[in-house]
Design a protein around this motif. Structure first.
Motif, PDB file in Angstrom:
ATOM      1  N   UNK A 269      73.012  25.780  42.747  1.00 48.62           N
ATOM      2  CA  UNK A 269      73.818  26.987  42.615  1.00 48.62           C
ATOM      3  C   UNK A 269      73.074  28.071  43.399  1.00 48.62           C
ATOM      4  N   UNK A 270      73.538  28.384  44.586  1.00 45.90           N
ATOM      5  CA  UNK A 270      72.786  29.276  45.472  1.00 45.90           C
ATOM      6  C   UNK A 270      72.739  30.711  44.965  1.00 45.90           C
ATOM      7  N   UNK A 274      69.086  32.287  44.574  1.00 41.96           N
ATOM      8  CA  UNK A 274      68.658  33.513  45.260  1.00 41.96           C
ATOM      9  C   UNK A 274      68.070  34.504  44.263  1.00 41.96           C
ATOM     10  N   UNK A 275      68.713  34.679  43.120  1.00 45.70           N
ATOM     11  CA  UNK A 275      68.189  35.607  42.122  1.00 45.70           C
ATOM     12  C   UNK A 275      66.787  35.172  41.665  1.00 45.70           C
ATOM     13  N   UNK A 276      66.632  33.875  41.401  1.00 47.74           N
ATOM     14  CA  UNK A 276      65.331  33.380  40.972  1.00 47.74           C
ATOM     15  C   UNK A 276      64.266  33.515  42.046  1.00 47.74           C
ATOM     16  N   UNK A 277      64.644  33.237  43.279  1.00 44.75           N
ATOM     17  CA  UNK A 277      63.691  33.299  44.388  1.00 44.75           C
ATOM     18  C   UNK A 277      63.254  34.732  44.654  1.00 44.75           C
ATOM     19  N   UNK A 308      71.147  34.646  52.682  1.00 37.92           N
ATOM     20  CA  UNK A 308      71.367  35.270  51.376  1.00 37.92           C
ATOM     21  C   UNK A 308      70.110  35.983  50.872  1.00 37.92           C
ATOM     22  N   UNK A 309      68.954  35.336  51.039  1.00 30.50           N
ATOM     23  CA  UNK A 309      67.698  35.974  50.610  1.00 30.50           C
ATOM     24  C   UNK A 309      67.450  37.236  51.419  1.00 30.50           C
ATOM     25  N   UNK A 444      62.993  24.063  36.172  1.00 28.65           N
ATOM     26  CA  UNK A 444      64.274  23.677  36.749  1.00 28.65           C
ATOM     27  C   UNK A 444      65.231  24.861  36.654  1.00 28.65           C
ATOM     28  N   UNK A 445      65.747  25.271  37.793  1.00 27.38           N
ATOM     29  CA  UNK A 445      66.750  26.340  37.896  1.00 27.38           C
ATOM     30  C   UNK A 445      66.271  27.693  37.387  1.00 27.38           C
ATOM     31  N   UNK A 446      64.984  27.926  37.454  1.00 31.99           N
ATOM     32  CA  UNK A 446      64.425  29.276  37.335  1.00 31.99           C
ATOM     33  C   UNK A 446      63.298  29.367  38.360  1.00 31.99           C
ATOM     34  N   UNK A 447      62.813  30.576  38.583  1.00 34.40           N
ATOM     35  CA  UNK A 447      61.741  30.748  39.550  1.00 34.40           C
ATOM     36  C   UNK A 447      60.401  30.287  39.018  1.00 34.40           C
ATOM     37  N   UNK A 448      59.363  30.562  39.777  1.00 31.85           N
ATOM     38  CA  UNK A 448      58.017  30.108  39.415  1.00 31.85           C
ATOM     39  C   UNK A 448      57.268  31.097  38.541  1.00 31.85           C
TER      40      UNK A 448
END
Length: 500
Positions: A269-270, A274-277, A308-309, A444-448
């Motif tokens: 889910x881009x 993008x939000x997480x990145x 997008x980023x 998974x599906x969140x940032x670092x």
């Protein structure tokens, strides 16, 4: 007196501490570069005396029941709740964090206090089956001793609280050497903890604060009375600390570098990615040990994701961290800015394309260092990508198969935090499997970035292998004893040995 200096003094006063003015260590704010106060550097004799006081206090503190010891930590959590905004102000002033992140850091302190109070009634050992009749085999956990804490500027109060809250309920005493960049937050925390001790009738000597350069930390590293040395900082620091602690058979808990990566798959889910990145890479101006440094994206969606980023980066407000609209505050100092520029120059020399950012932004004059977060497309993972630069640089690499992505992700010396963005359960589970991410944190599906205190925090390889905060991290602050109790009138030996 400037507005920022006045703000620092007022916050310190409300926290029960005065602004130090007669020392040789300047407390500077990265917001403008100005000096907020001057703290005295601890002399070798000061450090020795602090360790002596902590060691003497430990001899009594270790025998206080753990739930009683927890009263200090409970009271500290209450004081932090009362003074949350004051301490957050100091975090922003000294570390440059935007207000919401500073408040979040203090909330993390409150959370770890609550966690530690609960742990005080759960310092569990195990009972094991004995092979000998009439015998019971078990283990018990006992206080370890003096814990030396060396913390870094980027989390000037939270990391101290992770260590101190757990150490105190485990029956240890603490000697803290904070970063030279954040001495005022340390003065404030020490004042709050001393007040907590007085309020519940505990010995304030359970906590000692020492200030100064690396030489002060080296005394903690080398002193045999320091049973555990918990150090947060660079890999270079860890290489110096670990063998010296080991040489005296002490224990070390190391939280070192992170070079964190995120894999983005075609099924991701881009919008969510993008939000997480963006938060993980640009939040705290890229100055978290868990900040996202590398995006490894499938070649088929790389251009879309980078676009997008970049669009999101162009909308990031850069400026005064006290302004509620700001999302990116300053770098800590000039050295951080110069390191960022050196890395960008090396990336260009390696053939990289700087898609966006990397420039200095004039917000508050020549003594402050604000930058626009950078996006850098790399053809391969060169040496500059394999090194951690403590600044908002996001390297983008591409892959074609998941095996290739995981191999690329793991091919760095550090192993702290990682993530994958995917809606494919097989991809997610593979990333979390034994042959997936080699990091101490895999998401998974969140940032670092943005770990919760309930889980153990730490990483592998050059990150140091230590674990702090939640789960069973309390065990690092205690010593284990195995007990065999014979309640029979016989004396059988283990393994069927017959002796006489």
């Amino acid at each position: 007196m400037s507005a920022l200096e006045t703000r620092a003094r007022q916050a310190l006063a409300r926290l029960g501490a005065s602004t130090p003015d007669d020392g040789d260590l300047a407390a500077r704010t990265p917001i403008t570069g100005e000096v907020l106060g001057r703290v005295k550097t601890s002399t070798p004799d000061d450090v020795d005396a602090a360790i002596s006081r902590a060691h003497a206090s430990f001899r009594a503190w270790r025998s206080v029941p753990a739930p009683v010891r927890a009263a200090v930590v409970r009271r500290l959590g209450q004081l932090l709740t009362e003074h949350k905004s004051d301490l957050a102000d100091l975090v922003t002033l000294e570390a440059g964090k935007i207000s919401s992140e500073a408040l979040g850091e203090v909330q993390e302190m409150i959370d770890i206090c609550e966690f530690a109070v609960g742990i005080s009634r759960q310092l569990y050992g195990k009972t094991m089956a004995s092979e000998r009749p009439g015998h019971r085999l078990s283990e018990t956990w006992h206080p370890l001793g003096v814990v030396g804490v060396i913390s870094a500027f980027n989390f000037p109060v939270a990391v101290w609280s992770w260590n101190t809250a757990l150490a105190l309920v485990c029956g240890d005493t603490v000697v803290w050497k904070p970063s030279e960049a954040t001495p005022l937050t340390a003065v404030a925390c020490d004042a709050l903890l001393r007040r907590a001790c007085v309020d519940v009738g505990a010995d304030p000597a359970v906590h000692q604060l020492v200030q100064g350069s690396a030489a002060v930390g080296e005394q903690l590293v080398d002193d045999a009375r320091v049973a555990l040395l918990s150090a947060t900082g660079s890999v270079r620091m860890g290489r110096a600390v670990a063998p010296r602690v080991a040489a005296r058979f002490g224990k070390a808990l190391l939280e070192l570098g992170g070079n964190n990566g995120a894999i983005v798959t075609p099924s991701a889910d881009l919008d969510l990615a993008v939000r997480g990145i963006v938060f993980a890479a640009a939040g705290t101006a890229g100055q978290r040990c868990t900040s996202l440094r590398r995006v490894i994206v499938h070649a088929s969606i790389a251009d879309d994701l980078v676009g997008r980023i970049a669009d999101a980066y162009r909308q990031l407000p850069i400026g005064d961290p006290f302004d509620d609209s700001t999302l990116v505050g300053p770098l800590i100092n000039r050295a951080a800015f110069e390191a960022m520029q050196t890395s960008l120059q090396q990336a260009r020399a390696d053939g990289a394309t700087v898609v966006l950012g990397g420039d200095r932004v004039d917000v508050a004059g020549p003594d402050s260092y604000y930058v626009s977060p950078a996006i850098v497309r790399m053809a391969s993972q060169t040496s500059v990508v394999r090194e951690e630069t403590f600044a908002p640089i996001l390297y983008v690499l591409t892959y074609t198969t998941l095996d290739e992505a995981i191999e690329l992700h793991n091919a760095v010396p550090q192993g702290l935090s990682s993530s994958i963005f995917t809606t494919d359960q097989r991809e997610a589970e593979r990333f979390l499997a034994a042959d997936g991410s080699d990091c101490g944190i895999a998401n998974v599906n969140i940032g670092t970035s943005g770990a919760e205190i309930g889980g153990a925090f730490g990483g592998e390889k050059e990150t140091g292998g230590g674990r702090e905060s939640g789960s069973d991290s309390w065990q690092a602050y205690m010593r284990r004893a195995t007990n065999t109790i014979n309640y029979s009138d016989q004396l059988p030996l283990a393994q069927g040995v017959n002796f006489g």
